[in-house]
Design a protein around this motif. Structure first.
Motif, short mmCIF file in Angstrom:
data_model
loop_
_atom_site.label_atom_id
_atom_site.label_comp_id
_atom_site.label_asym_id
_atom_site.label_seq_id
_atom_site.Cartn_x
_atom_site.Cartn_y
_atom_site.Cartn_z
N VAL A 110 150.65 31.36 -15.47
CA VAL A 110 150.98 29.87 -15.97
C VAL A 110 150.75 28.79 -14.91
N PRO A 111 149.74 28.63 -14.25
CA PRO A 111 149.44 27.49 -13.43
C PRO A 111 149.22 26.32 -14.37
N GLY B 142 146.12 26.37 -28.24
CA GLY B 142 145.92 27.28 -29.45
C GLY B 142 144.63 27.64 -30.07
N SER B 143 143.71 26.48 -29.82
CA SER B 143 142.16 26.65 -30.49
C SER B 143 141.25 27.09 -29.03
N ARG B 144 141.94 27.25 -27.82
CA ARG B 144 141.33 28.01 -26.60
C ARG B 144 139.84 27.48 -26.75
N HIS B 145 139.71 26.23 -26.22
CA HIS B 145 138.52 25.69 -25.90
C HIS B 145 138.57 24.44 -25.01
N LEU B 146 137.57 23.98 -24.28
CA LEU B 146 137.43 22.79 -23.66
C LEU B 146 136.65 21.71 -24.55
N CYS C 155 149.26 33.79 -19.87
CA CYS C 155 150.59 34.55 -19.51
C CYS C 155 151.87 33.71 -19.99
N ASP C 156 151.67 32.80 -20.86
CA ASP C 156 152.60 31.93 -21.34
C ASP C 156 153.52 32.38 -22.39
N GLY C 157 153.04 33.62 -22.93
CA GLY C 157 153.90 34.42 -23.99
C GLY C 157 152.78 33.98 -25.32
N ARG C 158 152.05 33.10 -25.36
CA ARG C 158 151.19 32.87 -26.38
C ARG C 158 149.54 33.42 -26.27
N GLY C 159 149.25 33.94 -25.31
CA GLY C 159 147.97 34.62 -24.88
C GLY C 159 148.04 35.90 -24.66
N ASP C 160 146.94 36.36 -24.36
CA ASP C 160 146.48 37.55 -23.77
C ASP C 160 146.58 37.54 -22.25
N ARG D 94 134.40 27.93 -26.15
CA ARG D 94 135.15 28.31 -27.15
C ARG D 94 135.40 30.00 -27.09
N ASN D 95 136.61 30.28 -27.09
CA ASN D 95 137.13 31.59 -27.02
C ASN D 95 136.70 32.45 -25.97
N THR D 96 136.28 31.84 -24.67
CA THR D 96 135.73 32.46 -23.65
C THR D 96 136.80 32.75 -22.51
N HIS D 97 137.62 31.96 -22.36
CA HIS D 97 138.60 31.79 -21.38
C HIS D 97 140.16 31.86 -21.72
N GLY D 98 140.33 31.84 -23.01
CA GLY D 98 141.72 31.51 -23.61
C GLY D 98 142.17 30.32 -23.76
N ARG D 99 143.66 30.29 -23.32
CA ARG D 99 144.29 29.15 -23.50
C ARG D 99 144.07 28.22 -22.35
N LEU D 100 143.75 27.19 -22.30
CA LEU D 100 143.36 26.06 -21.21
C LEU D 100 144.55 24.90 -20.99
#
Length: 388
Positions: free
Chosen positions: A61-62, A321-325, A370-375, A346-352
């Motif tokens: 979680v940087p 949550g929507s995993r995009h820029l 790695c914040d408990g809400r992603g992979d 969109r849905n390529t690198h996960g949570r930003l």
């Protein structure tokens, strides 16, 4: 009898419609050209091409990045570690490890380098910690050693920011005016956002020593913007105009979704918890862009580089949550009006999480998987660089 019944029903409908109209006019609703409401999803995919480089990985979680003179950077990891990115390589040993109170959204969050870092070697962090047996968020100042290997605690420059399981805010940035700006959350107590004497639910403005600047919009108060739910991203269009992202409600007052992007000036009230979606109210800021589905936004930065010229001047927002820029382009004729908005990664690198410009003119983005809400995955979280 039936005709009379129909007439009475029609009159009731008309009366209810008029009442609804009066309520709508009293509360107000922004017109489409002033507030864009995205009712389904988050928008169309963008078509501007670019390349994504993985600058570093293996992080947890940087949350924030602070660029240092010469191009190195300090990176916070939410569990409490400050890491050094030296010559583009993540150093294995933390520069410092802070004691944090682990909550769902708290921990070691934002980081900013002193404007005169080359002389002072000082940097600032926003951290959730135990203060005299009570959890709070606070801003601490630290000093980096000459070799960059270690850091020592200097002092707390501003404490007493309310903490809760959710809505801790956490972003900190220095403005061009040399002042430290601190984004906070409402700590799950929405009404605190409207109290200028309470640091919760605000964008705060402080001197590097933690004092209240004399030219703040509310005399004697660190508050710069009020009416905020959970602030993690903003940037300056100019000296007195900010683009601000905020999280919408997740059940408070029976409302959900509607994260927002707003344009604000010093002393502005962004309306939480009073207005919602594209509603308007006198003395409060109606958002320029809001989404019916929850995004919600992480960091945000105006693209000032030249490598991707189509993006110059646009606001780039990381979403969780929507995993995009998300790219937001504002109208040149009406600075508060959205001219275009579109989705990338969109849905390529996960949570930003963090989004900021680098000294090399490229946009940098951190993941928050790695914040408990992603992979989290074997590579854990990463720092990405976007270039042509």
């Amino acid at each position: 009898m039936r005709a009379s019944h129909l007439l009475l029903s029609s009159l009731v409908v008309l009366a209810l419609s008029a009442s609804a109209c009066r309520r709508s006019q009293a509360q107000g609703t922004a017109s489409p050209q002033d507030c864009v409401l995205v009712e389904d999803g988050w928008g169309a995919d963008g078509s501007v091409p670019f390349t994504v480089d993985v600058v570093a990985e293996g992080l947890e979680v940087p949350w924030g990045i602070a660029w240092l003179p010469g191009g190195d950077a300090l990176v916070t990891e939410r569990p409490g570690r400050v890491r050094l990115l030296k010559g583009g390589v993540l150093q294995p040993t933390p520069v410092a490890t802070l004691r944090t109170t682990r909550t769902a959204e708290g921990g070691l969050l934002g980081i900013a380098a002193h404007p005169d870092f080359a002389t002072t070697r000082q940097f600032y962090v926003y951290v959730t910690t135990d203060a005299s047996g009570r959890d709070e968020n606070r801003v601490e100042r630290w000093t980096l050693s000459p070799d960059g290997a270690t850091a020592t605690f200097d002092r707390v420059i501003f404490g007493g920011i309310p903490s809760a399981t959710y809505h801790d805010g956490g972003r900190i940035r220095f403005g061009a005016d040399g002042m430290l700006y601190v984004g906070t959350g409402d700590a799950r107590d929405p009404d605190r956002s409207q109290d200028v004497k309470d640091p919760a639910g605000k964008l705060l403005r402080l001197t590097p020593e933690g004092q209240v600047p004399q030219d703040n919009p509310f005399p004697g108060s660190p508050a710069y913007l009020t009416g905020i739910r959970n602030l993690q991203g903003w940037d300056w269009k100019d000296a007195t105009t900010l683009y601000v992202t905020d999280h919408g409600p997740s059940g408070e007052t029976m409302r959900r979704g509607h994260d927002e992007v707003s344009v604000a000036r010093p002393g502005a009230n962004l309306g939480w918890p009073g207005i919602y979606a594209c509603e308007t109210r006198e003395g409060q800021v109606t958002p320029s862009l809001t989404f019916e589905d929850a995004a919600p936004p992480g960091g945000a930065a105006i693209y000032t580089g030249t490598a991707i010229p189509e993006w110059t001047g646009s606001l780039l927002v990381g979403t969780l949550g929507s995993r995009h820029l998300h790219r937001v382009e504002f109208s040149a004729d009406a600075p508060g009006r959205v001219a275009r908005h579109e989705v990338y990664l969109r849905n390529t690198h996960g949570r930003l999480r963090e989004v900021l410009m680098g000294p090399d003119g490229h946009l940098y983005v951190t993941t928050s998987n790695c914040d408990g809400r992603g992979d989290c995955g074997p590579s854990k979280d990463r720092i990405l660089r976007l270039r042509r």
